[in-house]
Design a protein around this motif. Structure first.
Motif, mmCIF file in Angstrom:
data_model
loop_
_atom_site.group_PDB
_atom_site.id
_atom_site.type_symbol
_atom_site.label_atom_id
_atom_site.label_comp_id
_atom_site.label_asym_id
_atom_site.label_seq_id
_atom_site.Cartn_x
_atom_site.Cartn_y
_atom_site.Cartn_z
ATOM 1 N N PRO A 107 0.817 -1.218 0.000
ATOM 2 C CA PRO A 107 0.000 0.000 0.000
ATOM 3 C C PRO A 107 0.853 1.271 0.000
ATOM 4 O O PRO A 107 1.873 1.346 0.687
ATOM 5 N N TRP A 108 0.437 2.237 -0.779
ATOM 6 C CA TRP A 108 1.093 3.537 -0.798
ATOM 7 C C TRP A 108 1.084 4.137 0.605
ATOM 8 O O TRP A 108 0.094 3.976 1.333
ATOM 9 N N PRO A 109 2.162 4.775 1.061
ATOM 10 C CA PRO A 109 3.355 5.172 0.306
ATOM 11 C C PRO A 109 4.516 4.189 0.391
ATOM 12 O O PRO A 109 5.642 4.528 0.063
ATOM 13 N N VAL A 110 4.277 2.997 0.864
ATOM 14 C CA VAL A 110 5.351 2.008 0.948
ATOM 15 C C VAL A 110 5.669 1.498 -0.453
ATOM 16 O O VAL A 110 4.769 1.167 -1.223
ATOM 17 N N LYS A 111 6.953 1.434 -0.782
ATOM 18 C CA LYS A 111 7.353 0.932 -2.096
ATOM 19 C C LYS A 111 7.131 -0.575 -2.190
ATOM 20 O O LYS A 111 7.270 -1.308 -1.204
ATOM 21 N N ASP A 112 6.800 -1.040 -3.391
ATOM 22 C CA ASP A 112 6.684 -2.470 -3.632
ATOM 23 C C ASP A 112 8.031 -3.140 -3.378
ATOM 24 O O ASP A 112 9.095 -2.528 -3.534
ATOM 25 N N ARG A 113 7.990 -4.408 -2.996
ATOM 26 C CA ARG A 113 9.194 -5.184 -2.728
ATOM 27 C C ARG A 113 9.433 -6.209 -3.833
ATOM 28 O O ARG A 113 8.485 -6.672 -4.474
ATOM 29 N N LEU A 147 11.713 -0.062 -6.756
ATOM 30 C CA LEU A 147 11.355 -1.138 -5.831
ATOM 31 C C LEU A 147 12.368 -1.216 -4.694
ATOM 32 O O LEU A 147 13.495 -0.736 -4.819
ATOM 33 N N VAL A 148 11.969 -1.846 -3.587
ATOM 34 C CA VAL A 148 12.886 -2.114 -2.482
ATOM 35 C C VAL A 148 13.193 -3.604 -2.487
ATOM 36 O O VAL A 148 12.286 -4.436 -2.476
ATOM 37 N N ARG A 149 14.458 -3.939 -2.521
ATOM 38 C CA ARG A 149 14.885 -5.330 -2.539
ATOM 39 C C ARG A 149 14.758 -5.932 -1.136
ATOM 40 O O ARG A 149 15.234 -5.362 -0.156
ATOM 41 N N ILE A 150 14.132 -7.075 -1.042
ATOM 42 C CA ILE A 150 14.001 -7.776 0.228
ATOM 43 C C ILE A 150 15.385 -8.176 0.721
ATOM 44 O O ILE A 150 16.188 -8.740 -0.030
ATOM 45 N N ALA A 151 15.672 -7.870 1.986
ATOM 46 C CA ALA A 151 17.019 -8.064 2.519
ATOM 47 C C ALA A 151 17.310 -9.502 2.923
ATOM 48 O O ALA A 151 18.456 -9.953 2.844
ATOM 49 N N ASP A 152 16.283 -10.212 3.373
ATOM 50 C CA ASP A 152 16.509 -11.586 3.828
ATOM 51 C C ASP A 152 15.193 -12.353 3.734
ATOM 52 O O ASP A 152 14.133 -11.791 4.049
ATOM 53 N N CYS A 173 8.035 -18.999 7.928
ATOM 54 C CA CYS A 173 8.733 -18.052 7.063
ATOM 55 C C CYS A 173 9.449 -17.016 7.916
ATOM 56 O O CYS A 173 8.945 -16.614 8.973
ATOM 57 N N ARG A 174 10.602 -16.596 7.450
ATOM 58 C CA ARG A 174 11.418 -15.577 8.129
ATOM 59 C C ARG A 174 11.839 -14.561 7.078
ATOM 60 O O ARG A 174 12.348 -14.947 6.018
ATOM 61 N N ILE A 175 11.623 -13.272 7.373
ATOM 62 C CA ILE A 175 11.931 -12.265 6.358
ATOM 63 C C ILE A 175 12.306 -10.934 6.976
ATOM 64 O O ILE A 175 11.809 -10.564 8.044
ATOM 65 N N ASP A 176 13.236 -10.240 6.307
ATOM 66 C CA ASP A 176 13.504 -8.827 6.556
ATOM 67 C C ASP A 176 13.095 -8.086 5.295
ATOM 68 O O ASP A 176 13.730 -8.235 4.251
ATOM 69 N N PRO A 177 11.996 -7.316 5.329
ATOM 70 C CA PRO A 177 11.495 -6.688 4.103
ATOM 71 C C PRO A 177 12.385 -5.597 3.548
ATOM 72 O O PRO A 177 12.199 -5.164 2.405
#
Length: 219
Positions: A107-113, A147-152, A173-177
């Motif tokens: 959702p805006w204003p967050v950039k897509d990943r 876009l923002v690259r997922i870190a992990d 699942c484990r993630i760093d967005p």
């Protein structure tokens, strides 16, 4: 801030551990976020970092072959995987392993990943257990400035058949967005996203294109 990270995390990951009583789950730091239609969603955070963990335990109609067929159908991810904006296959190494690229709409204003993912299937005949593992593949796709690259990212499923037409799935699942997260989007409902993800998978397993599929590694 943790709630939006969990929301992002739900949208970005969709690929376990044996099912345990809720009391044991709580002792491991899991918080039950939603319990509806035989889909239980749990979350926890690793210390004070941005790393989030999710667990989903569910019982849904379908077969292991249908699930493998659905997850192998990368072109249809926007229709069958919640929050997917676009996805394309990069390379199919074998029947049990492939690499794909995915963009998740946020959702805006967050950039897509976005990220590249390697997904693999393994079958254990003795326990009739299907295991699915997915991991981020760094530096495989050039970065996109929009876009923002997922870190992990790492995730896995353990899948058992309750009977010929019902699956019992445990998914972690484990993630760093990655990137920064504006406070104004703090209040998104994370558990709804996870619930929608598995509802979509459940509803699409019965699609005609996933019927009658066979895979040699599960024979």
């Amino acid at each position: 801030m943790q709630s939006i990270r969990y929301y992002l995390f739900v949208l970005l990951c969709w690929y376990g551990l044996p099912q345990r009583p809720v009391r044991a789950q709580a002792s491991e730091g899991w918080t039950l976020e939603k319990n509806k239609d035989q889909i239980q969603v749990y979350s926890r955070y690793v210390g004070t970092s941005k790393i989030a963990e999710l667990k989903v335990e569910c019982t849904i109609p379908g077969t292991k072959q249908q699930l493998v067929a659905l997850l192998s159908d990368v072109a249809s991810y926007p229709q069958v995987i919640y929050g997917t904006k676009r996805a394309n296959l990069i390379k199919r190494t074998s029947e049990t392993q492939f690499t794909y690229y995915i963009v998740n709409k946020l959702p805006w204003p967050v950039k897509d990943r976005d990220m590249a993912v390697q997904l693999s299937f393994a079958y254990e005949p003795a326990g009739k257990t299907l295991r699915i593992q997915a991991n981020r593949v760094p530096n495989l796709v050039p970065p996109d400035p929009d876009l923002v690259r997922i870190a992990d990212f790492s995730a896995n499923w353990i899948v058992h058949s309750v009977n010929e037409r019902t699956l019992k799935i445990t998914y972690t699942c484990r993630i760093d967005p990655g990137g920064s997260i504006p406070p104004k989007v703090e209040n998104f409902a994370a558990s709804t996203g996870a619930y929608n993800s598995f509802t979509l998978i459940r509803d699409n397993l019965s699609a005609p294109r996933y019927q009658g599929k066979t895979f040699s590694f599960m024979r």
